[in-house]
Every structure is written in structure tokens, then in C-alpha cells.
Design a protein around this motif. Structure first.
Motif, PDB file in Angstrom:
ATOM      1  N   LEU A  22     -28.081  14.502  20.044  1.00  0.00           N
ATOM      2  CA  LEU A  22     -29.325  13.598  19.703  1.00  0.00           C
ATOM      3  C   LEU A  22     -30.507  13.698  20.718  1.00  0.00           C
ATOM      4  CD1 LEU A  22     -26.792  10.590  19.145  1.00  0.00           C
ATOM      5  CD2 LEU A  22     -28.123  11.819  17.439  1.00  0.00           C
ATOM      6  N   GLU A  23     -30.263  14.205  21.879  1.00  0.00           N
ATOM      7  CA  GLU A  23     -31.301  14.294  22.824  1.00  0.00           C
ATOM      8  C   GLU A  23     -32.572  15.169  22.394  1.00  0.00           C
ATOM      9  OE1 GLU A  23     -31.831  15.347  27.593  1.00  0.00           O
ATOM     10  OE2 GLU A  23     -30.311  15.829  26.584  1.00  0.00           O
ATOM     11  N   GLY A  24     -33.913  14.298  22.361  1.00  0.00           N
ATOM     12  CA  GLY A  24     -34.925  14.918  22.090  1.00  0.00           C
ATOM     13  C   GLY A  24     -35.193  15.271  20.646  1.00  0.00           C
ATOM     14  N   LYS A  25     -34.481  14.717  19.752  1.00  0.00           N
ATOM     15  CA  LYS A  25     -34.749  14.852  18.469  1.00  0.00           C
ATOM     16  C   LYS A  25     -35.378  13.308  17.709  1.00  0.00           C
ATOM     17  CE  LYS A  25     -31.103  18.070  17.233  1.00  0.00           C
ATOM     18  NZ  LYS A  25     -30.703  18.407  18.322  1.00  0.00           N
ATOM     19  N   PRO A  26     -36.458  13.531  17.141  1.00  0.00           N
ATOM     20  CA  PRO A  26     -36.811  12.292  16.486  1.00  0.00           C
ATOM     21  C   PRO A  26     -36.108  11.653  15.620  1.00  0.00           C
ATOM     22  CG  PRO A  26     -38.165  14.212  15.820  1.00  0.00           C
ATOM     23  CD  PRO A  26     -37.425  14.546  16.987  1.00  0.00           C
ATOM     24  N   GLU A  27     -35.931  10.516  15.341  1.00  0.00           N
ATOM     25  CA  GLU A  27     -35.174   9.705  14.138  1.00  0.00           C
ATOM     26  C   GLU A  27     -35.418  10.417  12.848  1.00  0.00           C
ATOM     27  OE1 GLU A  27     -32.304   7.444  13.380  1.00  0.00           O
ATOM     28  OE2 GLU A  27     -33.020   7.480  15.288  1.00  0.00           O
ATOM     29  N   VAL A  47     -35.744  13.560  11.946  1.00  0.00           N
ATOM     30  CA  VAL A  47     -35.235  14.827  12.080  1.00  0.00           C
ATOM     31  C   VAL A  47     -33.570  14.367  12.212  1.00  0.00           C
ATOM     32  CG1 VAL A  47     -34.273  16.886  13.415  1.00  0.00           C
ATOM     33  CG2 VAL A  47     -36.740  16.117  13.321  1.00  0.00           C
ATOM     34  N   ILE A  48     -33.178  13.658  12.697  1.00  0.00           N
ATOM     35  CA  ILE A  48     -31.648  13.002  12.899  1.00  0.00           C
ATOM     36  C   ILE A  48     -31.302  12.585  11.231  1.00  0.00           C
ATOM     37  CG2 ILE A  48     -30.238  11.453  13.774  1.00  0.00           C
ATOM     38  CD1 ILE A  48     -31.592  11.425  16.315  1.00  0.00           C
ATOM     39  N   GLU A  49     -32.065  11.945  10.900  1.00  0.00           N
ATOM     40  CA  GLU A  49     -31.983  11.218   9.215  1.00  0.00           C
ATOM     41  C   GLU A  49     -31.769  12.308   8.400  1.00  0.00           C
ATOM     42  OE1 GLU A  49     -34.589   8.307   8.528  1.00  0.00           O
ATOM     43  OE2 GLU A  49     -34.136   6.955   9.863  1.00  0.00           O
ATOM     44  N   SER A  50     -32.750  13.277   8.326  1.00  0.00           N
ATOM     45  CA  SER A  50     -32.568  14.596   7.496  1.00  0.00           C
ATOM     46  C   SER A  50     -31.426  15.336   7.811  1.00  0.00           C
ATOM     47  CB  SER A  50     -33.869  15.270   7.940  1.00  0.00           C
ATOM     48  OG  SER A  50     -33.762  16.579   7.162  1.00  0.00           O
ATOM     49  N   LEU A  51     -30.867  15.802   9.000  1.00  0.00           N
ATOM     50  CA  LEU A  51     -29.702  16.412   9.146  1.00  0.00           C
ATOM     51  C   LEU A  51     -28.515  15.773   8.577  1.00  0.00           C
ATOM     52  CD1 LEU A  51     -30.448  17.689  12.557  1.00  0.00           C
ATOM     53  CD2 LEU A  51     -30.304  19.164  10.799  1.00  0.00           C
ATOM     54  N   ALA A  52     -28.685  14.238   8.803  1.00  0.00           N
ATOM     55  CA  ALA A  52     -27.505  13.477   8.396  1.00  0.00           C
ATOM     56  C   ALA A  52     -27.355  13.649   6.893  1.00  0.00           C
ATOM     57  CB  ALA A  52     -27.680  12.141   8.759  1.00  0.00           C
TER      58      ALA A  52
END
Length: 247
Positions: free
Chosen positions: A195-200, A202-207
Motif C-alpha cells: 500500500l505504501e506510496g500508492k494513490p487510492e 491505483v489501489i482501487e484499480s488493482l482491487a
């Protein structure tokens, strides 16, 4: 706590003080393993994992050392054997990840990744190959990005591809020892390392990238490790992609 089918077995978990390593240590303890919780720099976090395990009736100790330092890791294995009488399972979750495009990537950062992820895995695997008892398991960690090949992961994937190759060779070298050697390759998993350094966004896209439309949890990965550490005696020399169906 289930202490029946794995009673009197011993596991060493490198990187066991946080993220996936913590979940693995706690899951193996719940399965009845005595657990040696390894840490590199944060003894307090390792002690907290040990306290959690022992509060639930399990056995655990904290052991510290640089995974790439052969003397330090020999001492970690020594301490585990002295505490619990031997070692049956080694789970090598310790790793570092710094992202960036290959053309601009810092060679200093590259050397750090290679030292921990490649040399560290080699050092730990070497000790494990010498010490794990018959009927045991060695479980290294790769990444699903060796297959998805996302940009900016070049250095990390290079290190984990080396881990996969090392793991496959070691499985063949331990012929006749009744020791399995496999690698677990997680997909996007909700750990501080990921999670470190990733904008929300990007995290949502990967999820959303997995058919299950969520990030993996450390407990999902620990489930796979527990299978390889326990009943999965016919799974050997494999890379197990544990990623919710990420293509």
C-alpha cells in the motif's frame, strides 16, 4: 487453538513481524506449530506477535538478524533449534520492494533489492536445506507480477524471478529427503509493503483487476502457506499463484 495435527512441529518465519509474515506466523501457531518469529529491524513488532501467539496458548520466540548475513541467519536457525528441538518448516516472507522504471532506476536501490530478495532467500534456503527435518517444507515467496509484468516492477520482478528459479532447483536437489520446496506468488495484498506510496485510485484499480474484485488479505496468503506447510505433501517444486484470479 487447533493443536492436534501439527503438534510438536516447528516453523521459522522470516519477516514474521509484519504483513504477510505476521499472518503466517499466527496461522501456523493456530495449527499447532511452535513458531520462531524472525525480524530484521523491529523487535517490538516481533515481540508483539510472540505475545499474541503465547496468549492463545501457543509457543513462539522472536529472533533477529539480516537475512542476507549468513552468520546472523545461522544464529537464527541455531536459536530456533535450541528453543524447540529442530525445524520442520521454513517460510521465507522477508523481502523489500522499491518501484520505478528500469531506465531511471537507482542502481543503489537495485543492489538493496538483490541483497535482501535474492541473496537473503539464498542464505535462508541454504540453511533450511541443511537443517529442515524429514517431512518438512521450505516455502519461499515470489510475486504474481512475474506473470502480469506491470511497468515499474522491473527490479522487483527480476529478484523474484531469481527466487522462483532457486526454489525449483532446490526442490530437485533435496530428492530423497522427503522435504517439499515451493514458492508462493501473491497478487495485490493489503500489506504496508504493497500500500505504501500508492494513490487510492491505483489501489482501487488493482482491487478490481481480480475476478473476486478485492485485494488479497494477509490471511489469504497464510492459508496457502498453511496448506504447503501441512497436508500438501504432493505439491513440490511449484510456484503457487495466490492472487484471486489475477490474469
Amino acid at each position: 487453538m487447533n493443536t492436534t495435527h501439527q503438534q510438536n512441529r516447528v516453523a521459522l518465519v522470516t519477516g514474521g513481524s509484519g504483513g504477510i509474515g505476521k499472518a503466517v506466523a499466527e496461522r501456523l501457531a493456530a495449527d499447532g506449530f511452535a513458531v520462531s518469529v524472525h525480524y530484521a529491524g523491529n523487535q517490538a513488532k516481533a515481540n508483539a506477535v510472540v505475545a499474541q501467539i503465547t496468549s492463545e496458548g501457543g509457543q513462539a520466540i522472536a529472533v533477529g538478524g539480516d537475512v542476507a548475513d549468513e552468520q546472523a541467519m545461522s544464529s537464527v536457525f541455531d536459536a530456533t533449534e535450541q528453543a524447540f528441538g529442530g525445524i520442520d518448516v521454513v517460510v521465507n516472507t522477508a523481502g523489500v520492494m522499491t518501484l520505478g522504471p528500469i531506465a531511471e532506476y537507482s542502481l543503489e536501490d537495485f543492489d538493496k533489492i538483490v541483497r535482501t530478495n535474492v541473496r537473503g532467500t539464498f542464505v535462508v534456503s541454504q540453511q533450511a536445506a541443511r537443517r529442515v527435518r524429514s517431512g518438512g517444507a521450505i516455502i519461499n515467496f515470489s510475486t504474481s507480477v512475474t506473470r502480469t509484468q506491470f511497468p515499474n516492477y522491473g527490479a522487483y520482478v527480476a529478484s523474484k524471478s531469481a527466487v522462483e528459479g532457486l526454489t525449483m532447483i532446490l526442490a530437485r536437489e533435496l530428492r530423497g529427503r522427503n522435504i517439499t520446496v515451493n514458492a508462493v506468488a501473491p497478487g495485490p495484498t493489503a500489506t504496508p509493503l504493497f500500500l505504501e506510496g500508492k494513490p487510492e485510485s491505483v489501489i482501487e484499480s488493482l482491487a478490481k483487476a481480480t475476478p473476486l474484485e478485492r485485494l488479497g488479505q494477509p490471511e489469504d496468503i497464510a492459508e496457502q502457506v498453511a496448506h504447503l506447510a501441512g497436508p500438501a505433501r504432493w505439491v513440490n517444486g511449484q510456484v503457487i499463484f495466490t492472487n484471486g484470479g489475477l490474469a
